[in-house]
Design an enzyme around this catalytic site. Structure first.
Site, PDB file in Angstrom:
ATOM      1  N   SER A   1       6.338 109.316  25.002  1.00 54.28           N
ATOM      2  CA  SER A   1       6.635 110.699  25.351  1.00 54.28           C
ATOM      3  C   SER A   1       7.999 111.114  24.833  1.00 54.28           C
ATOM      4  O   SER A   1       8.913 110.299  24.755  1.00 54.28           O
ATOM      5  CB  SER A   1       6.614 110.836  26.884  1.00 54.28           C
ATOM      6  OG  SER A   1       7.178 112.068  27.286  1.00 54.28           O
TER       7      SER A   1
ATOM      8  N   LYS B   1       8.558 104.760  30.232  1.00 53.44           N
ATOM      9  CA  LYS B   1       8.193 104.928  28.812  1.00 53.44           C
ATOM     10  C   LYS B   1       9.218 104.217  27.919  1.00 53.44           C
ATOM     11  O   LYS B   1       8.872 103.561  26.948  1.00 53.44           O
ATOM     12  CB  LYS B   1       8.121 106.421  28.445  1.00 53.44           C
ATOM     13  CG  LYS B   1       6.958 107.157  29.070  1.00 53.44           C
ATOM     14  CD  LYS B   1       5.607 106.558  28.677  1.00 53.44           C
ATOM     15  CE  LYS B   1       4.438 107.303  29.293  1.00 53.44           C
ATOM     16  NZ  LYS B   1       3.138 106.643  29.040  1.00 53.44           N
TER      17      LYS B   1
ATOM     18  N   ARG C   1       9.990 124.395  24.763  1.00 51.48           N
ATOM     19  CA  ARG C   1       9.260 123.137  24.596  1.00 51.48           C
ATOM     20  C   ARG C   1       8.408 123.220  23.319  1.00 51.48           C
ATOM     21  O   ARG C   1       8.253 124.299  22.736  1.00 51.48           O
ATOM     22  CB  ARG C   1       8.329 122.899  25.783  1.00 51.48           C
ATOM     23  CG  ARG C   1       9.032 122.678  27.110  1.00 51.48           C
ATOM     24  CD  ARG C   1       9.750 121.350  27.156  1.00 51.48           C
ATOM     25  NE  ARG C   1      10.327 121.078  28.467  1.00 51.48           N
ATOM     26  CZ  ARG C   1      11.521 121.510  28.872  1.00 51.48           C
ATOM     27  NH1 ARG C   1      12.257 122.272  28.056  1.00 51.48           N
ATOM     28  NH2 ARG C   1      11.979 121.186  30.066  1.00 51.48           N
TER      29      ARG C   1
ATOM     30  N   TYR D   1       9.538 107.802  35.877  1.00 58.00           N
ATOM     31  CA  TYR D   1       8.406 107.929  34.938  1.00 58.00           C
ATOM     32  C   TYR D   1       8.935 107.820  33.506  1.00 58.00           C
ATOM     33  O   TYR D   1       8.455 107.003  32.717  1.00 58.00           O
ATOM     34  CB  TYR D   1       7.671 109.270  35.134  1.00 58.00           C
ATOM     35  CG  TYR D   1       6.934 109.676  33.886  1.00 58.00           C
ATOM     36  CD1 TYR D   1       7.478 110.620  33.017  1.00 58.00           C
ATOM     37  CD2 TYR D   1       5.752 109.059  33.537  1.00 58.00           C
ATOM     38  CE1 TYR D   1       6.844 110.952  31.838  1.00 58.00           C
ATOM     39  CE2 TYR D   1       5.096 109.391  32.355  1.00 58.00           C
ATOM     40  CZ  TYR D   1       5.653 110.330  31.501  1.00 58.00           C
ATOM     41  OH  TYR D   1       5.026 110.657  30.344  1.00 58.00           O
TER      42      TYR D   1
ATOM     43  N   PHE E   1      10.783 128.764  36.106  1.00 59.63           N
ATOM     44  CA  PHE E   1      11.961 128.024  36.606  1.00 59.63           C
ATOM     45  C   PHE E   1      13.202 128.299  35.754  1.00 59.63           C
ATOM     46  O   PHE E   1      13.641 127.474  34.969  1.00 59.63           O
ATOM     47  CB  PHE E   1      11.660 126.520  36.645  1.00 59.63           C
ATOM     48  CG  PHE E   1      10.572 126.141  37.608  1.00 59.63           C
ATOM     49  CD1 PHE E   1       9.613 125.201  37.250  1.00 59.63           C
ATOM     50  CD2 PHE E   1      10.514 126.709  38.875  1.00 59.63           C
ATOM     51  CE1 PHE E   1       8.603 124.845  38.146  1.00 59.63           C
ATOM     52  CE2 PHE E   1       9.513 126.353  39.768  1.00 59.63           C
ATOM     53  CZ  PHE E   1       8.552 125.421  39.404  1.00 59.63           C
TER      54      PHE E   1
ATOM     55  N   ASN F   1       4.637 118.422  24.390  1.00 59.43           N
ATOM     56  CA  ASN F   1       3.927 118.887  25.593  1.00 59.43           C
ATOM     57  C   ASN F   1       2.455 119.162  25.295  1.00 59.43           C
ATOM     58  O   ASN F   1       2.127 120.221  24.760  1.00 59.43           O
ATOM     59  CB  ASN F   1       4.616 120.147  26.134  1.00 59.43           C
ATOM     60  CG  ASN F   1       5.913 119.797  26.821  1.00 59.43           C
ATOM     61  OD1 ASN F   1       6.816 119.208  26.210  1.00 59.43           O
ATOM     62  ND2 ASN F   1       6.002 120.103  28.104  1.00 59.43           N
TER      63      ASN F   1
HETATM   64  C1  WQD Z   1       7.321 122.970  30.812  1.00 58.78           C
HETATM   65  C2  WQD Z   1       8.274 124.144  31.035  1.00 58.78           C
HETATM   66  C3  WQD Z   1       9.412 124.135  33.133  1.00 58.78           C
HETATM   67  C4  WQD Z   1       5.915 124.763  35.677  1.00 58.78           C
HETATM   68  C5  WQD Z   1       6.614 117.003  31.612  1.00 58.78           C
HETATM   69  C6  WQD Z   1       7.010 115.563  31.452  1.00 58.78           C
HETATM   70  C7  WQD Z   1       6.485 115.049  30.144  1.00 58.78           C
HETATM   71  C8  WQD Z   1       5.009 115.232  30.140  1.00 58.78           C
HETATM   72  C9  WQD Z   1       4.712 116.734  30.213  1.00 58.78           C
HETATM   73  C10 WQD Z   1       3.668 113.497  31.103  1.00 58.78           C
HETATM   74  C11 WQD Z   1       9.564 123.725  31.687  1.00 58.78           C
HETATM   75  C12 WQD Z   1       8.492 125.342  33.024  1.00 58.78           C
HETATM   76  C13 WQD Z   1       6.732 124.561  34.567  1.00 58.78           C
HETATM   77  C14 WQD Z   1       6.033 125.959  36.435  1.00 58.78           C
HETATM   78  C15 WQD Z   1       7.767 126.698  34.936  1.00 58.78           C
HETATM   79  N1  WQD Z   1       4.425 114.566  31.239  1.00 58.78           N
HETATM   80  N2  WQD Z   1       7.636 125.519  34.215  1.00 58.78           N
HETATM   81  N3  WQD Z   1       6.958 126.885  36.024  1.00 58.78           N
HETATM   82  O1  WQD Z   1       8.593 119.222  32.256  1.00 58.78           O
HETATM   83  O2  WQD Z   1       8.456 119.779  29.765  1.00 58.78           O
HETATM   84  O3  WQD Z   1       7.269 117.764  30.629  1.00 58.78           O
HETATM   85  O4  WQD Z   1       5.230 117.189  31.466  1.00 58.78           O
HETATM   86  O5  WQD Z   1       3.333 112.955  30.092  1.00 58.78           O
HETATM   87  O6  WQD Z   1       6.807 113.687  30.025  1.00 58.78           O
HETATM   88  O7  WQD Z   1       8.427 115.501  31.425  1.00 58.78           O
HETATM   89  O8  WQD Z   1       6.427 120.026  31.198  1.00 58.78           O
HETATM   90  O9  WQD Z   1       4.783 121.724  31.836  1.00 58.78           O
HETATM   91  O10 WQD Z   1       6.215 120.685  33.655  1.00 58.78           O
HETATM   92  O11 WQD Z   1       7.227 122.287  32.063  1.00 58.78           O
HETATM   93  O12 WQD Z   1       8.607 127.543  34.591  1.00 58.78           O
HETATM   94  O13 WQD Z   1       5.318 126.202  37.434  1.00 58.78           O
HETATM   95  O14 WQD Z   1       7.650 125.058  31.921  1.00 58.78           O
HETATM   96  O15 WQD Z   1      10.643 124.535  33.727  1.00 58.78           O
HETATM   97  O16 WQD Z   1      10.605 124.513  31.128  1.00 58.78           O
HETATM   98  P1  WQD Z   1       7.819 119.245  30.988  1.00 58.78           P
HETATM   99  P2  WQD Z   1       6.099 121.180  32.256  1.00 58.78           P
END
Ligand code: WQD
Length: 342
Positions: free
Chosen positions: A127, A156, A234, A152, A221, A182
């Site tokens: 990841s 990795k 992302r 987590y 967020f 992502n």
């Molecule tokens: C993406 C963006 C949030 C939810 C994580 C793990 C990564 C992989 C994928 C497992 C961020 C924003 C999110 C919400 C929001 N996991 N967001 N409101 O955190 O980049 O990656 O998931 O393999 O290893 O770290 O992904 O989809 O959670 O967030 O604003 O309700 O969306 O702040 O900027 P992330 P995410």
């Protein structure tokens, strides 16, 4: 058949899409999955998509006796793709031991059995989280890894180190790690897709569930980051494109084209997209408005990350193909299918 591939975690989100792509190009697939974050019905859906039902063994890789017996009974495995791991960032902070035990012991057991049963090739699900908040963007494979923000993410990093050390000690075993950015979207058939347990942590399933009326409102967020519209950036990669990268990596190992015992590749689109840009793209692609409000930052979030995919493009010959809009539409079609909407 082009050979037999063991896919651990093969009923999961990325695993199931990879099983479909492996079958599509003529591999025989065997799945091991403990169903802790998926359902056995996914095996039926895979069979419905490809017309081929993969062999399925429901158990957890921490059980060395069961895993050894599986390899004893299942001859001719040419390679393993290892997805099986716990993956919820927030949960890992609350239950670090279960993450370390599951994610690390599973890999150690897998290597022990691969050595004993002469299975020589491993593709590992890694990841971009190993990079933390990179100092420079886009991220290349030379970008230094950073201390993980969660147990987590640390599993990795530790698993990549185990692969590095073990393939050095046992050169018969060769490995490729794919560092996902992502993953989003669903298979065009809408028969498989992301099925988060409970309230989704990830953005896109929360967006589709809000659009479907399951969630009242999406919280964005933070919009006070140092990005053009203030929301986090992302690299959102289509899950089918990501699955195809695994098929390429398997072929590279089985054809012995890899240039070292342990190679790793960034698998992303190379394009950074903000949360607000993704919401606009979703509404444009689906016609669905998403009810959201700007909330505070989420602890642990990094500000921006996206991939330099030159190495995967040039060395693997792999490129992401799907547009953000068609990927978001596939996620929406999947949501409508599982909610039995139109
Ligand atoms: C993406 C963006 C949030 C939810 C994580 C793990 C990564 C992989 C994928 C497992 C961020 C924003 C999110 C919400 C929001 N996991 N967001 N409101 O955190 O980049 O990656 O998931 O393999 O290893 O770290 O992904 O989809 O959670 O967030 O604003 O309700 O969306 O702040 O900027 P992330 P995410």
């Amino acid at each position: 058949m082009k050979g037999k591939i063991l896919v651990t975690g093969g009923t999961g989100y990325i695993g199931s899409h990879t099983v479909v792509e492996l079958q599509n190009v003529g591999f025989e697939v065997v799945i091991i999955d403990d169903l802790s974050n998926s359902t056995a019905g996914v095996v039926d859906q895979i069979a419905q998509i490809t017309g081929i039902r993969p062999e399925f063994h429901p158990f957890n890789l921490q059980n060395l006796d069961l895993l050894d017996a599986f390899f004893e009974q299942t001859k001719g495995i040419g390679a393993v793709i290892h997805f099986a791991a716990f993956k919820a960032v927030g949960e890992s902070v609350k239950k670090p031991l279960s993450y370390y035990r599951n994610n690390i012991l599973s890999l150690v057991n897998l290597f022990e059995c691969m050595d004993k049963h002469r299975v020589n090739n491993l593709v590992f699900s890694s990841s971009c989280t190993v990079y933390g908040q990179p100092a420079q963007l886009p991220v290349t494979e030379q970008t230094p890894r950073k201390e993980a923000e969660s147990p987590y993410g640390n599993t990795k990093i530790v698993c990549e180190d185990i692969i590095r050390d073990y393939t050095k000690a046992n050169p018969r075993i060769q490995s490729i790690a794919l560092r996902y950015f992502n993953p989003i979207g669903a298979h065009p058939s809408a028969l498989i897709g992301e099925l988060p347990n409970g309230i989704p942590n990830n953005l896109v399933p929360f967006v589709t569930q809000t659009a479907a009326g399951l969630r009242e409102q999406l919280q964005v967020f933070g919009n006070d980051y140092d990005t053009p519209d203030g929301s986090c950036i992302r690299d959102y990669i289509n899950v089918v494109d990501l699955a195809k990268a695994h098929v390429v990596a398997i072929g590279r190992l089985m054809d012995k084209k890899n240039e070292s015992a342990f190679e790793f590749f960034n698998v992303g689109t190379g394009k950074g997209v903000s949360v607000l840009e993704l919401l606009n793209a979703f509404e444009k692609a689906t016609g669905q408005k998403v009810n959201y409000r700007i909330a505070g930052r989420r602890a642990g979030d990094i500000e921006k990350i996206y991939a330099d995919t030159t190495k995967a493009n040039q060395v693997l010959g792999w490129h992401s193909a799907a547009s953000l809009e068609e990927t978001l539409l596939s996620a929406w079609n999947w949501e409508k299918k599982i909610r039995k909407m139109d």
